[in-house]
Design a protein around this motif. Structure first.
Motif, PDB file in Angstrom:
ATOM      1  N   TYR A 414      -1.471  27.179   8.604  1.00  0.00           N
ATOM      2  CA  TYR A 414      -0.878  27.575   7.316  1.00  0.00           C
ATOM      3  C   TYR A 414      -0.591  29.068   7.195  1.00  0.00           C
ATOM      4  O   TYR A 414      -0.125  29.524   6.164  1.00  0.00           O
ATOM      5  CB  TYR A 414      -1.785  27.122   6.166  1.00  0.00           C
ATOM      6  CG  TYR A 414      -2.084  25.643   6.198  1.00  0.00           C
ATOM      7  CD1 TYR A 414      -1.096  24.709   5.904  1.00  0.00           C
ATOM      8  CD2 TYR A 414      -3.358  25.176   6.524  1.00  0.00           C
ATOM      9  CE1 TYR A 414      -1.364  23.352   5.932  1.00  0.00           C
ATOM     10  CE2 TYR A 414      -3.636  23.816   6.563  1.00  0.00           C
ATOM     11  CZ  TYR A 414      -2.637  22.905   6.262  1.00  0.00           C
ATOM     12  OH  TYR A 414      -2.906  21.556   6.293  1.00  0.00           O
ATOM     13  N   GLY A 415      -0.884  29.828   8.214  1.00  0.00           N
ATOM     14  CA  GLY A 415      -0.565  31.255   8.149  1.00  0.00           C
ATOM     15  C   GLY A 415      -1.809  32.115   8.214  1.00  0.00           C
ATOM     16  O   GLY A 415      -2.781  31.854   7.505  1.00  0.00           O
ATOM     17  N   ILE A 416      -1.752  33.145   9.052  1.00  0.00           N
ATOM     18  CA  ILE A 416      -2.940  33.957   9.281  1.00  0.00           C
ATOM     19  C   ILE A 416      -3.285  34.805   8.060  1.00  0.00           C
ATOM     20  O   ILE A 416      -4.440  35.163   7.838  1.00  0.00           O
ATOM     21  CB  ILE A 416      -2.741  34.816  10.557  1.00  0.00           C
ATOM     22  CG1 ILE A 416      -2.633  33.858  11.754  1.00  0.00           C
ATOM     23  CG2 ILE A 416      -3.890  35.783  10.777  1.00  0.00           C
ATOM     24  CD1 ILE A 416      -2.133  34.469  13.020  1.00  0.00           C
ATOM     25  N   GLU A 417      -2.300  35.060   7.202  1.00  0.00           N
ATOM     26  CA  GLU A 417      -2.592  35.847   5.998  1.00  0.00           C
ATOM     27  C   GLU A 417      -3.631  35.165   5.104  1.00  0.00           C
ATOM     28  O   GLU A 417      -4.214  35.806   4.227  1.00  0.00           O
ATOM     29  CB  GLU A 417      -1.308  36.155   5.217  1.00  0.00           C
ATOM     30  CG  GLU A 417      -0.497  34.955   4.760  1.00  0.00           C
ATOM     31  CD  GLU A 417       0.432  34.403   5.841  1.00  0.00           C
ATOM     32  OE1 GLU A 417       0.273  34.791   7.013  1.00  0.00           O
ATOM     33  OE2 GLU A 417       1.290  33.574   5.517  1.00  0.00           O
ATOM     34  N   HIS A 418      -3.904  33.877   5.357  1.00  0.00           N
ATOM     35  CA  HIS A 418      -4.945  33.200   4.579  1.00  0.00           C
ATOM     36  C   HIS A 418      -6.349  33.721   4.892  1.00  0.00           C
ATOM     37  O   HIS A 418      -7.322  33.292   4.269  1.00  0.00           O
ATOM     38  CB  HIS A 418      -4.875  31.686   4.771  1.00  0.00           C
ATOM     39  CG  HIS A 418      -3.813  31.043   3.952  1.00  0.00           C
ATOM     40  ND1 HIS A 418      -3.881  30.958   2.585  1.00  0.00           N
ATOM     41  CD2 HIS A 418      -2.625  30.494   4.304  1.00  0.00           C
ATOM     42  CE1 HIS A 418      -2.779  30.359   2.132  1.00  0.00           C
ATOM     43  NE2 HIS A 418      -2.009  30.086   3.146  1.00  0.00           N
ATOM     44  N   LEU A 419      -6.448  34.640   5.816  1.00  0.00           N
ATOM     45  CA  LEU A 419      -7.701  35.378   6.011  1.00  0.00           C
ATOM     46  C   LEU A 419      -8.208  35.873   4.661  1.00  0.00           C
ATOM     47  O   LEU A 419      -9.409  35.846   4.380  1.00  0.00           O
ATOM     48  CB  LEU A 419      -7.416  36.631   6.851  1.00  0.00           C
ATOM     49  CG  LEU A 419      -7.553  36.571   8.358  1.00  0.00           C
ATOM     50  CD1 LEU A 419      -7.238  37.936   8.933  1.00  0.00           C
ATOM     51  CD2 LEU A 419      -8.971  36.166   8.710  1.00  0.00           C
ATOM     52  N   LEU A 420      -7.264  36.334   3.855  1.00  0.00           N
ATOM     53  CA  LEU A 420      -7.615  36.884   2.536  1.00  0.00           C
ATOM     54  C   LEU A 420      -8.119  35.784   1.618  1.00  0.00           C
ATOM     55  O   LEU A 420      -9.051  35.972   0.849  1.00  0.00           O
ATOM     56  CB  LEU A 420      -6.398  37.584   1.940  1.00  0.00           C
ATOM     57  CG  LEU A 420      -5.859  38.733   2.797  1.00  0.00           C
ATOM     58  CD1 LEU A 420      -4.395  39.018   2.493  1.00  0.00           C
ATOM     59  CD2 LEU A 420      -6.707  39.975   2.612  1.00  0.00           C
TER      60      LEU A 420
ATOM     61  N   VAL B 238      -6.275  38.812  13.461  1.00  0.00           N
ATOM     62  CA  VAL B 238      -5.261  39.830  13.168  1.00  0.00           C
ATOM     63  C   VAL B 238      -4.473  40.162  14.435  1.00  0.00           C
ATOM     64  O   VAL B 238      -3.255  40.340  14.399  1.00  0.00           O
ATOM     65  CB  VAL B 238      -5.912  41.080  12.548  1.00  0.00           C
ATOM     66  CG1 VAL B 238      -4.885  42.198  12.382  1.00  0.00           C
ATOM     67  CG2 VAL B 238      -6.537  40.746  11.199  1.00  0.00           C
ATOM     68  N   GLN B 239      -5.182  40.195  15.549  1.00  0.00           N
ATOM     69  CA  GLN B 239      -4.496  40.397  16.837  1.00  0.00           C
ATOM     70  C   GLN B 239      -3.457  39.286  17.041  1.00  0.00           C
ATOM     71  O   GLN B 239      -2.308  39.551  17.400  1.00  0.00           O
ATOM     72  CB  GLN B 239      -5.530  40.377  17.978  1.00  0.00           C
ATOM     73  CG  GLN B 239      -4.952  40.321  19.376  1.00  0.00           C
ATOM     74  CD  GLN B 239      -4.365  41.668  19.804  1.00  0.00           C
ATOM     75  OE1 GLN B 239      -5.052  42.682  19.764  1.00  0.00           O
ATOM     76  NE2 GLN B 239      -3.088  41.677  20.192  1.00  0.00           N
ATOM     77  N   ASP B 240      -3.863  38.037  16.771  1.00  0.00           N
ATOM     78  CA  ASP B 240      -2.938  36.911  16.882  1.00  0.00           C
ATOM     79  C   ASP B 240      -1.739  37.090  15.963  1.00  0.00           C
ATOM     80  O   ASP B 240      -0.607  36.774  16.319  1.00  0.00           O
ATOM     81  CB  ASP B 240      -3.644  35.592  16.511  1.00  0.00           C
ATOM     82  CG  ASP B 240      -4.470  35.048  17.670  1.00  0.00           C
ATOM     83  OD1 ASP B 240      -4.374  35.620  18.776  1.00  0.00           O
ATOM     84  OD2 ASP B 240      -5.207  34.074  17.464  1.00  0.00           O
ATOM     85  N   HIS B 241      -2.026  37.565  14.778  1.00  0.00           N
ATOM     86  CA  HIS B 241      -0.948  37.731  13.794  1.00  0.00           C
ATOM     87  C   HIS B 241       0.107  38.695  14.343  1.00  0.00           C
ATOM     88  O   HIS B 241       1.305  38.431  14.290  1.00  0.00           O
ATOM     89  CB  HIS B 241      -1.528  38.257  12.479  1.00  0.00           C
ATOM     90  CG  HIS B 241      -0.607  38.081  11.311  1.00  0.00           C
ATOM     91  ND1 HIS B 241      -0.989  38.278  10.019  1.00  0.00           N
ATOM     92  CD2 HIS B 241       0.697  37.729  11.257  1.00  0.00           C
ATOM     93  CE1 HIS B 241       0.039  38.050   9.220  1.00  0.00           C
ATOM     94  NE2 HIS B 241       1.071  37.719   9.942  1.00  0.00           N
ATOM     95  N   PRO B 276       3.993  30.038  10.148  1.00  0.00           N
ATOM     96  CA  PRO B 276       2.678  29.885  10.780  1.00  0.00           C
ATOM     97  C   PRO B 276       2.806  29.567  12.274  1.00  0.00           C
ATOM     98  O   PRO B 276       3.869  29.134  12.736  1.00  0.00           O
ATOM     99  CB  PRO B 276       2.058  28.709  10.042  1.00  0.00           C
ATOM    100  CG  PRO B 276       2.793  28.585   8.776  1.00  0.00           C
ATOM    101  CD  PRO B 276       4.174  29.093   9.048  1.00  0.00           C
ATOM    102  N   LEU B 277       1.711  29.759  12.979  1.00  0.00           N
ATOM    103  CA  LEU B 277       1.704  29.526  14.411  1.00  0.00           C
ATOM    104  C   LEU B 277       2.115  28.102  14.778  1.00  0.00           C
ATOM    105  O   LEU B 277       2.913  27.877  15.695  1.00  0.00           O
ATOM    106  CB  LEU B 277       0.300  29.825  14.954  1.00  0.00           C
ATOM    107  CG  LEU B 277       0.046  29.521  16.414  1.00  0.00           C
ATOM    108  CD1 LEU B 277       0.998  30.297  17.307  1.00  0.00           C
ATOM    109  CD2 LEU B 277      -1.388  29.861  16.776  1.00  0.00           C
ATOM    110  N   ILE B 278       1.571  27.115  14.065  1.00  0.00           N
ATOM    111  CA  ILE B 278       1.856  25.724  14.416  1.00  0.00           C
ATOM    112  C   ILE B 278       3.319  25.382  14.151  1.00  0.00           C
ATOM    113  O   ILE B 278       3.933  24.619  14.903  1.00  0.00           O
ATOM    114  CB  ILE B 278       0.905  24.765  13.663  1.00  0.00           C
ATOM    115  CG1 ILE B 278      -0.557  25.055  14.043  1.00  0.00           C
ATOM    116  CG2 ILE B 278       1.230  23.315  13.958  1.00  0.00           C
ATOM    117  CD1 ILE B 278      -0.831  25.077  15.535  1.00  0.00           C
ATOM    118  N   THR B 279       3.876  25.964  13.112  1.00  0.00           N
ATOM    119  CA  THR B 279       5.303  25.768  12.859  1.00  0.00           C
ATOM    120  C   THR B 279       6.115  26.365  14.002  1.00  0.00           C
ATOM    121  O   THR B 279       7.112  25.787  14.446  1.00  0.00           O
ATOM    122  CB  THR B 279       5.687  26.443  11.530  1.00  0.00           C
ATOM    123  OG1 THR B 279       4.764  26.041  10.536  1.00  0.00           O
ATOM    124  CG2 THR B 279       7.088  26.064  11.098  1.00  0.00           C
TER     125      THR B 279
END
Lengths: 607, 437
Positions: A414-420, B238-241, B276-279
């Protein structure tokens, strides 16, 4: 004639509907239309001080195109909006345009907003007023403060800016429908609201009048996060989950109306069809609606073989009512069909099964893999989060390896920004890792002491998430929230509040209310309040020495104030409890919530 | 204003309910104005002192005889002298003397809560300021707490303010929230640093990327985040991002032109940036399947770079290839060879789930049948076989279960004289089978 017919119909349906059953001696609810009149009058008063106000615009944070020489803004006290207004004023000034500006804050203004005006150099150019519109009656027994931001600001940010407003709302109710003879509550915010209200009452005049509301129960949303996170299966809750009810009205799209346009419908006790199905488990709704449709057909058919005179009477007396009913019926049938389509898919069955297993603490590993697959398949971002939170709340946190792996997969899907978002959920104690090391009980008593101490501010993150440990398993055992499995649960004849979750779970919030009312306080519930982090109270009085004069009826009217929102399912459960025990509940809430709204308020994946 | 219709008043007058939302386009106001109702006294604080009723007209002048304009907390002295001084002259001298500055912290905070005139100027010593803050906190009124904090922010150095907030959790949270709302990012970061909350500080800085629209600048910003003191796990995310966005920018630049056949056949609906990564993996399985692992856009490369689990990979690739109806690719996802060289189908996800995904992508009957047959659990296999009308599988499964009764029941559901009908007939007459019923 029609009336008789309706009564007959009701009689026939008594078996399948409990809406009309229950104790006869339940008292009448107070009339809340006064609240609306008061609010309206004050707004008129405010606006009449102005020159002609000819149109209201929605604040959209876009440039204003208007030739008017005065602008009036009616807004919530939000810093972002005030900043935008300041920009408008400064742009006008730069363009040499002379205008007058007025902001009416509702329900109150905040100093921080005025500080913005001051900092932007427009204080004085803009004048401010307040419209103390606290309470919006949504139905006979539901009043909303319409402050959805209360939840995040109070529970996540720790900002107490709305405590005064909640206290003020209580004060208004008290002055109109009090005095209250008993106030119960649980939760940190509840306690603060109670104190704020007391202080405001002490300042103001004490009226002696016949009380209409006898008991008050204040409850924080964070006392029970489980209930609002469960899928709703009672009609009104389902409609809210799927179509989102807004201020007591819902917009049914083309898929419901089976035409090309959408229809906005008020959902409240005035809608006779809705009123009979709103509290029903969804599995009963279709049967009821089709029975209703058959009755309607019979009523229409009556006009066959009528003579002119009878026909005239039929048209003038009955036809309008029948047509109205017809319209409502077809809408609710459309909505039910739409719900069926969405919810009877295999996916939803599995989702419910997982929720129930989590509540029961049964086959937890299977639940974990179900959640994992749910995430892997990128199905609804909110549902995945909801299941994760339910897992954490029911298990007192996730195993560290599960937490790491599920979080990583969630971020991938769902997106890494969900870290927050995860950081927010952790802070709220909604989604945490189980703490290794010290046994929980030792830790618990330490934290318990710390929390009651003034040094609570020094708690580290790990401690505070522990302090918010949900203890669900133990609570559920003590309060018997999970009915014994294996027993048949007839959803048409509910035996307890668990019916709102298909007989799988009695909502914790409502169970607490039931217990406290039954015991007239918290005596005997010490263990439970300890597990809920305390902050419980029960105070008699307000009505000084007038005890004897208090109408017996008012004692059966209980106002429950949810701080941080409540769900339609909880309202249905309280209505059921009321019918069983002869109470009438009035729900006052900062906003109507559901799992979607609750979690969306905690997302941080956007600027 | 004759536009108002009588029924518009219904919401307010009747006890019936109708919607009232602030964003209603309806001009509710015109209607309300129609009603010239007197104001009900309950809503106006009639217990207020004379000096503090605050109603201001358009021009900013006080309305009525006794009111005076609102005092802003920092400018209240000048305000007093210019506008509100006159009424004070009428008061007895004793009451007028040092009128604003005599209030104790308790009194001041209480006045603030009621929206009455007040002044913070006299709280100059650190001790007084803190007394004021603690008093505000004890009242649980966030509005007042923040007001006091704004005053402290203006009148104390940040080092001193931070130090004092460190031992005042409630005030601290109000301050943090205020800074967030004001968008004072820099100060927030400093505060978190001073508090030693380094992980929070890192996340707060990372959050800034959401405000950057340009993908190149966003990528560079994410790169600068890599050195922030995240927790170990978060540092990896964050590295992945950063890596992901870097890849997406490269892929987007190539695919935007859409020259390959597949892009013409299935035009892209949106850009891949910030997905997202999976997308991204799905996209890669859709448009770049079979590319060698060396290319950034290949599924194999993405899978390896981001440590994607086999289960996740299969699910995503299955979805993408089924969407394209590449049943051959679907097959090869599950094919494994054993040591004798036979191919066998194996899956890290249940085959019932595979069937579900295939069915949602309108797979033809024989493809569906093949996978239904691979479901281990006979009950599950039966129910899906019945659902998708895979008669042979139903029949074989009942035969394996030695359930003659069910077979007879099922015979009623197939077409008379058909191949299935004959097959069942043969089976139920077969005396070799040891039926359980």
């Amino acid at each position: 004639m029609y009336v008789i017919q309706a009564a007959a119909v009701r009689g026939r349906c008594a078996g399948c509907l409990m809406a009309q059953s229950g104790r006869r001696d339940a008292p009448e609810l107070p009339d809340f239309s006064l609240l609306k009149r008061l609010a309206r009058d004050q707004l008129i008063y405010l606006l009449e001080q102005q020159h002609e106000v000819d149109k209201l615009y929605k604040v959209e944070l876009k440039p204003i195109v208007s030739t008017a020489d005065q602008l009036c803004f009616l807004i919530r006290p939000r810093i972002q909006t005030v900043k935008w207004i300041s920009d408008v004023v400064n742009l006008d000034k730069a363009a040499g345009r002379l205008r007058r500006y007025k902001i009416i804050f509702t329900p109150q203004k905040f100093y921080a907003c005025e500080a913005v005006l001051e900092e932007q150099g427009v204080f004085g150019d803009v004048t401010c007023d307040e419209w103390a519109f606290y309470l919006l009656p949504l139905d006979d027994d539901i009043i909303s403060l319409e402050l959805p931001e209360f939840f995040r600001e109070n529970f996540l940010e720790g900002d107490q800016r709305w405590v005064g407003a909640a206290g003020g709302a209580l004060r208004l109710i008290h002055s109109l429908y009090g005095p209250f003879s008993k106030v119960y509550g649980i939760g940190q915010c509840a306690k603060m609201v109670y104190e704020s209200w007391r202080e405001q009452v002490e300042d103001g005049e004490q009226k002696t009048q016949q009380p209409e509301i006898g008991n008050v129960f204040l409850i924080d949303r964070d006392v029970d996060f489980i209930t609002p996170l469960c899928s709703q299966v009672v009609y009104e809750g389902l409609v809210d989950d799927i179509f989102r009810i807004k201020c007591g009205s819902v917009e049914f799209g083309p898929e419901v109306t089976s035409s090309d346009k959408s229809i906005k419908v008020m959902l409240n006790s005035q809608d006779k069809v809705f009123n009979e199905i709103r509290n029903e488990h969804f599995s009963n709704v279709f049967g009821f609606l089709s029975q209703k449709a058959r009755n309607l057909q019979t009523a229409y058919d009556k006009r066959r073989g009528m003579d002119i005179q009878q026909m005239k009477a039929f048209v003038s007396e009955e036809l309008k009512g029948l047509k109205q009913e017809h319209r409502l019926l077809s809408l609710h049938i459309g909505a039910s069909e739409c719900i069926m389509k969405k919810k009877t898919k295999q996916d939803f069955q599995e989702l419910l099964k997982t929720e129930h297993s989590l509540l029961e603490g049964f086959e937890v590993r299977e639940c974990v893999s179900f959640i994992e697959e749910h995430i892997n398949r990128q199905i609804s971002m909110i549902d995945s989060l909801r299941l994760l939170c339910l897992l954490s709340l029911t298990e007192n946190g996730l195993l560290p390896k599960d937490y790491r792996s599920l979080k990583a997969q969630y971020l991938q899907s769902y997106g890494i920004e969900h870290l927050l978002t995860f950081s927010n959920l952790k802070q709220m104690g909604l989604l945490v890792e189980q703490q290794p090391g010290e046994t929980l009980t030792v830790m618990e008593s330490k934290v318990g002491k710390l929390v009651n101490d003034k040094t609570a501010g020094k708690l580290t993150d790990a401690f505070s998430s522990l302090a918010k440990k949900s203890n669900f398993r133990a609570l559920s055992k003590r309060l018997v929230l999970i009915p014994k499995s294996g027993e048949e649960y007839d959803l048409r004849v509910p035996r307890d509040m668990a019916y709102i979750f298909s007989g799988a779970y009695v909502p914790l919030s409502c169970k607490l209310i039931e217990q406290v009312l039954e015991r007239d306080g918290w005596t005997g519930l010490e263990e439970i309040t300890r597990m809920l982090n305390g902050h419980e109270f029960a105070v008699s009085g307000g009505a000084n020495g007038t005890e004897s004069r208090i109408k017996a009826d008012s004692q059966r009217i209980v106002l429950v104030m949810f701080l941080g929102g409540c769900t339609y399912s909880e309202i249905s459960a309280l209505r059921f409890l009321g019918r069983e025990r002869g109470y009438k509940f009035i729900v006052v809430t900062t906003a109507i919530t559901n799992s979607g709204r609750l979690l969306e308020a905690l997302l941080d994946n956007h600027p | 204003m004759s536009r108002a219709k009588p029924e518009d008043d219904e919401y307010w007058n009747s006890s019936k309910f109708s919607a009232f939302t602030f964003d209603d386009e309806d001009d509710e106001f015109t209607k309300m104005k129609e009603s010239k109702r007197a104001v009900n006294s309950i809503l106006v604080d009639d217990d207020d002192d004379d000096d503090d009723v605050e109603k201001v007209s358009w021009s900013g002048e006080p309305i009525g005889t006794k009111s005076k304009p609102f005092q802003s907390f920092s400018e209240s002295f000048t305000d007093t002298s210019t506008r509100a001084y006159a009424p004070e002259l009428r008061k007895p001298k004793s009451e007028c003397k040092d009128y604003m500055s005599d209030w104790s912290p308790e009194e001041t905070v209480r006045r603030m809560r009621k929206g009455r005139a007040y002044s913070l100027e006299r709280f100059r010593s650190l001790q007084d300021k803190l007394l004021l803050l603690d008093e505000a906190v004890s009242l649980h009124d966030g509005n007042v707490i923040t007001a006091v904090l704004i005053y402290l922010k203006r009148s104390l150095s940040k080092e001193i303010l931070f130090r004092e907030l460190m031992v005042r959790e409630v005030a601290l949270r109000h301050y943090v929230h205020y800074l967030k709302e004001m968008g004072e990012q820099k100060l927030l970061v400093e505060l978190m640093k001073a508090l030693g909350r380094t992980e929070d500080m890192a996340l707060m800085q990372y959050k800034e990327h959401l405000n950057i629209k340009d993908e190149g600048r966003r990528r560079d910003f994410l790169k600068s985040c890599l050195s922030l003191p995240f927790s170990q796990d978060d540092a990896m995310h964050v590295q992945d991002h950063y890596t992901l966005l870097e890849r997406q920018i490269i892929i987007e630049a190539n695919d935007k032109r859409g020259e390959a056949e597949i892009f013409r056949k299935y035009p892209r609906k949106a850009s891949i940036l910030n997905m997202p990564l999976i997308t991204t993996l799905y996209y890669s399985c859709f448009y770049h399947y079979g590319e060698p692992e060396g290319t950034f856009s290949s599924p194999a490369n993405i899978r390896k770079t981001f440590r994607i689990s086999e289960k996740q990979y299969i699910l995503t690739a299955l979805g993408a290839r089924a969407k394209l109806k590449s049943w051959f690719d679907v097959d090869s996802l599950f094919n494994t060879k054993n040591w004798l060289g036979y191919t066998k189908k194996r899956s890290p996800i249940g085959f019932h789930r595979v069937v579900d995904i295939l069915q949602k992508n309108n797979a033809p009957a024989q493809v569906l049948q093949e996978y239904v047959n691979l479901i281990d659990d006979p009950e599950l296999r039966l129910s899906l076989a019945q659902k998708y009308k895979c008669h042979d599988i139903v029949i074989d499964t009942y035969k394996d279960l030695k359930d003659r009764q069910q077979l007879i029941v099922y015979q009623g559901k197939v077409e008379r004289g058909s191949h299935e009908d004959r097959k069942i007939e043969e089976l139920i007459n077969n005396m070799q089978i040891r039926w359980k019923n």
